[in-house]
Design a protein around this motif. Structure first.
Motif, PDB file in Angstrom:
ATOM      1  N   ARG A 262       2.341   1.587  -3.795  1.00  0.00           N
ATOM      2  CA  ARG A 262       1.549   2.352  -4.070  1.00  0.00           C
ATOM      3  C   ARG A 262       1.012   3.319  -4.611  1.00  0.00           C
ATOM      4  O   ARG A 262       1.050   4.277  -4.762  1.00  0.00           O
TER       5      ARG A 262
ATOM      6  N   SER B 108       0.423  -1.302   0.719  1.00  0.00           N
ATOM      7  CA  SER B 108       0.311   0.311  -0.187  1.00  0.00           C
ATOM      8  C   SER B 108       0.534   1.204  -0.143  1.00  0.00           C
ATOM      9  O   SER B 108       0.888   1.989  -0.689  1.00  0.00           O
TER      10      SER B 108
ATOM     11  N   ASP C 139       1.472   6.445  -7.004  1.00  0.00           N
ATOM     12  CA  ASP C 139       0.194   7.340  -7.137  1.00  0.00           C
ATOM     13  C   ASP C 139       0.315   8.808  -7.049  1.00  0.00           C
ATOM     14  O   ASP C 139       0.180   9.382  -7.825  1.00  0.00           O
TER      15      ASP C 139
END
Length: 193
Positions: free
Chosen positions: A125, A122, A129
């Protein structure tokens, strides 16, 4: 913040610094209690388990990254200038004594299953992002072509950052930053309008 929250925050700041040197697996309730001049039971009351401590450290590391890298970059003008600022602050982040906890967690938990692996994925990512979203502002501002794959830009910039960290921290190349900026600028120019 209440006293208990302030104490927990102070403990986590020490824990992040320790984990940068020893990894999250090397972080123990005992070693952290000693570093914080607390009893193990006092520290245990804040976290209840080693895994809960490790997850809290990962969360605090993410908060620190936002404070030191993302927020200052977002204060810059939208577009390529913001992306450049993000890269600059990120390179400074890699200079922390002990290194980058995101990278350490990636190496520690990549082949595992469970909450620590899931949190690491997470976090990774979110990093990608952030790069893609900021690259999208450069498209919106007309600085990069409309057909730019912003996730591709994010991945390539992430690659430049990872390479910089390796060349600078591991290999101690004195021109690592200059080479990283050369790669970044070449990348951005390939997407210019």
């Amino acid at each position: 913040m209440r006293k208990g929250e302030l104490t927990r925050q102070a403990i986590l700041d020490v824990a992040v610094r320790m984990a940068r040197f020893n990894g999250l697996s090397g972080l123990t309730i005992g070693s952290l209690a000693s570093a914080c001049d607390m009893s193990k039971s006092g520290l245990y009351a804040h976290f209840r388990s080693k895994e809960a401590l490790q997850l809290a450290v990962m969360e605090r590391n993410s908060e620190q990254f936002s404070e030191e890298v993302v927020r200052p970059a977002l204060a810059k003008p939208r577009g390529v200038a913001r992306l450049q600022a993000l890269v600059e602050f990120w390179m400074q982040w890699y200079a922390h004594p002990g290194g980058c906890l995101f990278l350490a967690a990636g190496a520690e938990f990549d082949d595992m299953t469970g909450p620590l692996h899931d949190q690491m994925v997470s976090d990774q990512r979110r990093l990608l992002d952030s790069l893609a979203r900021i690259a999208a502002t450069a498209v919106d501002e007309g600085e990069l072509r409309e057909d730019t794959d912003v996730f591709q830009v994010g991945q390539e910039v992430f690659g430049v950052l990872l390479s910089y960290n390796w060349m600078s921290r591991i290999l101690s190349y004195p021109d690592a930053a200059e080479r990283a900026w050369t790669a970044f600028n070449r990348l951005i120019e390939s997407y210019r309008v």
